[in-house]
Design an enzyme around this catalytic site. Structure first.
Site, PDB file in Angstrom:
ATOM      1  CE1 TYR A 124      -4.537  -2.117   5.061  1.00  0.00           C
ATOM      2  CE2 TYR A 124      -3.696   0.044   4.432  1.00  0.00           C
ATOM      3  CZ  TYR A 124      -4.107  -1.231   4.088  1.00  0.00           C
ATOM      4  OH  TYR A 124      -4.084  -1.622   2.771  1.00  0.00           O
ATOM      5  CB  SER A 126      -0.896   0.037   1.244  1.00  0.00           C
ATOM      6  OG  SER A 126      -1.641   1.244   1.302  1.00  0.00           O
TER       7      SER A 126
END
Length: 232
Positions: free
Chosen positions: A143, A130
């Site tokens: 996250y 990501s």
């Protein structure tokens, strides 16, 4: 690497980006695509081979490696995003969950399948990481931390798997238009765009694929005096 004729395993394949990967791989001529999911009944992709796989369960991972012994391309796509502040009362549990899925899950699956890839000439390992491995956003601190660790893990695996000639690719999408980002108002890539760029990177033998203008801007800022992770 040409995906035609290859056998691929995609984790988290029952929805979102994982489902888009399975569909595109079959259309691109992969010989077989294993669609990994905790609940195989949730996989409904014509032509795929559903396989029970819980990446947080070592026994489940080992069973999958035994059942999918013909895999030459592994796509670690399964992931978790539970929003919450890092100073919330349950933040330690939340962080542990993110690491168990996003970081340790990637390691469990890769460790189990590395010998399988070696048996087929090295093959390729693709980790869906990501842009949030390089910065954080409100409510996604856990996250981001797990994705930063997954990025570091990917770099370490690349070094360790080089001897067996496994191509290791880290993919860094920004926001993708899936149910994971529902309610977030921001520019988003479609799952199909992410898949197409990832498979292009695979065909070109690239070790890193950055998705979207936002992703490239974030990465480019890292070497500046005011990187984006300090200014957001």
């Amino acid at each position: 690497m040409d995906i035609r004729g290859k056998v691929v395993l995609v984790t988290g394949a029952n929805r979102g980006l994982g489902k888009a990967f399975v569909t595109a791989l079959l259309q691109a001529g992969a010989a077989k695509v294993y669609a990994g999911a905790r609940d195989v009944a949730s996989v409904n992709i014509s032509g795929s081979t559903p396989i029970a796989l819980d990446i947080t369960d070592e026994a489940s991972v080992q069973r999958a490696a035994e059942q999918c012994s013909d895999v030459s391309v592994l796509i670690n796509n399964a992931g978790a995003l539970n929003r919450g502040a890092l100073l919330d009362a349950d933040s330690v549990d939340n962080l542990q969950h993110h690491f168990d899925v996003n970081t340790l899950g990637t390691l469990r699956v890769t460790r189990a399948f590395a010998p399988v890839l070696a048996k087929h000439g090295g093959g390729a390992l693709i980790n869906i990481i990501s842009v949030l491995s390089w910065l954080s956003s409100p409510g996604a601190g856990a996250y981001s931390a797990s994705k930063s660790a997954q990025w570091g893990l990917t770099n370490g695996l690349r070094s360790e798997l080089r001897e067996q000639q496994t191509l290791v690719i880290g993919v860094h999408p920004a926001y993708i238009d899936t149910d994971m980002t529902a309610g977030i108002e921001a520019p988003k890539s479609t799952p199909q765009e992410v898949v197409a760029l990832t498979l292009q990177g695979l065909s070109e033998g690239r070790e890193e694929v950055v998705i979207s203008d936002m992703g490239h801007a974030v990465k480019a800022s890292l070497s500046t005096e005011r990187p984006i992770y300090l200014t957001r």
